[in-house]
Design a protein around this motif. Structure first.
Motif, mmCIF file in Angstrom:
data_model
loop_
_atom_site.group_PDB
_atom_site.id
_atom_site.type_symbol
_atom_site.label_atom_id
_atom_site.label_comp_id
_atom_site.label_asym_id
_atom_site.label_seq_id
_atom_site.Cartn_x
_atom_site.Cartn_y
_atom_site.Cartn_z
ATOM 1 N N PHE A 50 -27.495 -29.399 34.845
ATOM 2 C CA PHE A 50 -28.843 -28.825 34.947
ATOM 3 C C PHE A 50 -29.232 -28.121 33.646
ATOM 4 N N LEU A 51 -28.316 -27.295 33.135
ATOM 5 C CA LEU A 51 -28.606 -26.553 31.897
ATOM 6 C C LEU A 51 -28.849 -27.504 30.732
ATOM 7 N N GLN A 52 -27.973 -28.494 30.563
ATOM 8 C CA GLN A 52 -28.108 -29.410 29.421
ATOM 9 C C GLN A 52 -29.413 -30.194 29.485
ATOM 10 N N ARG A 53 -29.731 -30.734 30.659
ATOM 11 C CA ARG A 53 -30.952 -31.528 30.807
ATOM 12 C C ARG A 53 -32.189 -30.689 30.545
ATOM 13 N N ASN A 54 -32.183 -29.471 31.068
ATOM 14 C CA ASN A 54 -33.386 -28.657 30.963
ATOM 15 C C ASN A 54 -33.488 -27.940 29.623
ATOM 16 N N LEU A 55 -32.373 -27.786 28.914
ATOM 17 C CA LEU A 55 -32.459 -27.352 27.512
ATOM 18 C C LEU A 55 -33.226 -28.396 26.708
ATOM 19 N N GLU A 56 -32.861 -29.664 26.880
ATOM 20 C CA GLU A 56 -33.565 -30.737 26.163
ATOM 21 C C GLU A 56 -35.028 -30.803 26.585
ATOM 22 N N THR A 70 -44.540 -29.111 32.251
ATOM 23 C CA THR A 70 -44.414 -27.696 32.607
ATOM 24 C C THR A 70 -44.189 -27.547 34.110
ATOM 25 N N ALA A 71 -44.951 -28.309 34.906
ATOM 26 C CA ALA A 71 -44.776 -28.275 36.363
ATOM 27 C C ALA A 71 -43.401 -28.796 36.756
ATOM 28 N N ASN A 72 -42.939 -29.854 36.087
ATOM 29 C CA ASN A 72 -41.633 -30.431 36.410
ATOM 30 C C ASN A 72 -40.492 -29.485 36.060
ATOM 31 N N LEU A 73 -40.602 -28.775 34.931
ATOM 32 C CA LEU A 73 -39.570 -27.807 34.555
ATOM 33 C C LEU A 73 -39.492 -26.698 35.599
ATOM 34 N N SER A 74 -40.659 -26.233 36.051
ATOM 35 C CA SER A 74 -40.688 -25.206 37.086
ATOM 36 C C SER A 74 -40.013 -25.702 38.362
ATOM 37 N N SER A 75 -40.289 -26.966 38.741
ATOM 38 C CA SER A 75 -39.664 -27.545 39.937
ATOM 39 C C SER A 75 -38.147 -27.668 39.775
ATOM 40 N N ASN A 76 -37.715 -28.076 38.570
ATOM 41 C CA ASN A 76 -36.278 -28.185 38.305
ATOM 42 C C ASN A 76 -35.586 -26.844 38.499
ATOM 43 N N ILE A 77 -36.216 -25.776 37.989
ATOM 44 C CA ILE A 77 -35.615 -24.444 38.096
ATOM 45 C C ILE A 77 -35.577 -24.002 39.555
ATOM 46 N N GLN A 78 -36.673 -24.270 40.294
ATOM 47 C CA GLN A 78 -36.674 -23.902 41.711
ATOM 48 C C GLN A 78 -35.568 -24.633 42.457
ATOM 49 N N GLN A 79 -35.416 -25.931 42.175
ATOM 50 C CA GLN A 79 -34.380 -26.714 42.851
ATOM 51 C C GLN A 79 -32.990 -26.159 42.547
ATOM 52 N N HIS A 90 -27.589 -19.632 26.583
ATOM 53 C CA HIS A 90 -26.499 -18.660 26.726
ATOM 54 C C HIS A 90 -25.722 -18.889 28.022
ATOM 55 N N LEU A 91 -26.422 -19.375 29.045
ATOM 56 C CA LEU A 91 -25.714 -19.654 30.296
ATOM 57 C C LEU A 91 -24.740 -20.811 30.138
ATOM 58 N N THR A 92 -24.988 -21.707 29.183
ATOM 59 C CA THR A 92 -24.040 -22.809 28.959
ATOM 60 C C THR A 92 -22.748 -22.302 28.361
ATOM 61 N N ARG A 93 -22.763 -21.082 27.818
ATOM 62 C CA ARG A 93 -21.575 -20.551 27.124
ATOM 63 C C ARG A 93 -20.757 -19.647 28.012
#
Length: 200
Positions: free
Chosen positions: A37-43, A134-143, A196-199
């Motif tokens: 999740f972190l890697q995909r959403n960082l990109e 932007t909407a998709n990133l918000s949905s990813n974080i909610q999920q 930072h959460l990836t670390r």
């Protein structure tokens, strides 16, 4: 540009994340779904920031509005605010509040990007792509919050931020400049929090 709240504060977030959620270092860092999740959403966050920067260049080229310092006096007359992200580097960090604040900010920018579409009708497709991302990133974080068992807040649509209003076309142009500049700063801070959460 320098982003406020340095690495030390974000490191504190990470340590407090672990303390508050009882996730030992190896356990969370070994959670492949969370790391994915972190890697995909960082990109994804980097892509969105790049598209916002591309629109900022269009504003510069089209209206010769390129230098933030020169526009600060005009900004005082505008109804443009920087969406806060202090919960992502607060000394009382909690994962729910940081992720919720990112989502709330994404909602505000999703809405205010409509003013950019009006300002740059020839680039409506890029603006709409930016809004969709932007909407998709918000949905990813909610999920991901739901997957982690964190509390999520669903905002009713009628409570959406009102669109900024401008007294003149020039103010609309300057407002567009600052919406995009603030959005890029917001995304940079969100990116750093995720990185930072990836670390862990």
């Amino acid at each position: 540009a320098a982003v406020p709240a340095g690495g030390l504060a974000l490191l504190l977030c990470v340590l407090l994340w672990r303390a508050l959620h009882g996730a030992p270092l190896p356990e969370l860092s070994g959670d492949q779904d969370f790391q994915l999740f972190l890697q995909r959403n960082l990109e994804f966050t980097r892509k969105i920031r790049g598209d916002a920067a591309a629109l900022q260049h269009v504003v510069c080229d089209t209206f010769q509005l390129c230098n933030e310092d020169e526009l600060l006096l005009v900004r005082q007359d505008l109804d443009i605010t920087q969406v806060p992200l202090e919960q992502c580097h607060s000394r009382t960090f909690q994962a729910e509040t940081c992720f919720s604040q990112i989502r709330a900010g994404l909602r505000v920018y999703h809405s205010s990007l409509s003013t950019i579409r009006e300002l740059l009708p020839g680039h409506a497709e890029l603006v709409e792509t930016l809004q969709l991302d932007t909407a998709n990133l918000s949905s990813n974080i909610q999920q991901q919050m739901e997957d982690l068992g964190l509390a999520t807040v669903t905002y009713p649509t009628e409570n959406q931020e009102p669109l900024p209003t401008f007294s003149s076309h020039f103010h609309h142009q300057v407002g567009g400049f600052f919406i995009l500049a603030n959005f890029q700063r917001f995304l940079e801070t969100a990116y750093r929090a995720l990185r930072h959460l990836t670390r862990l």
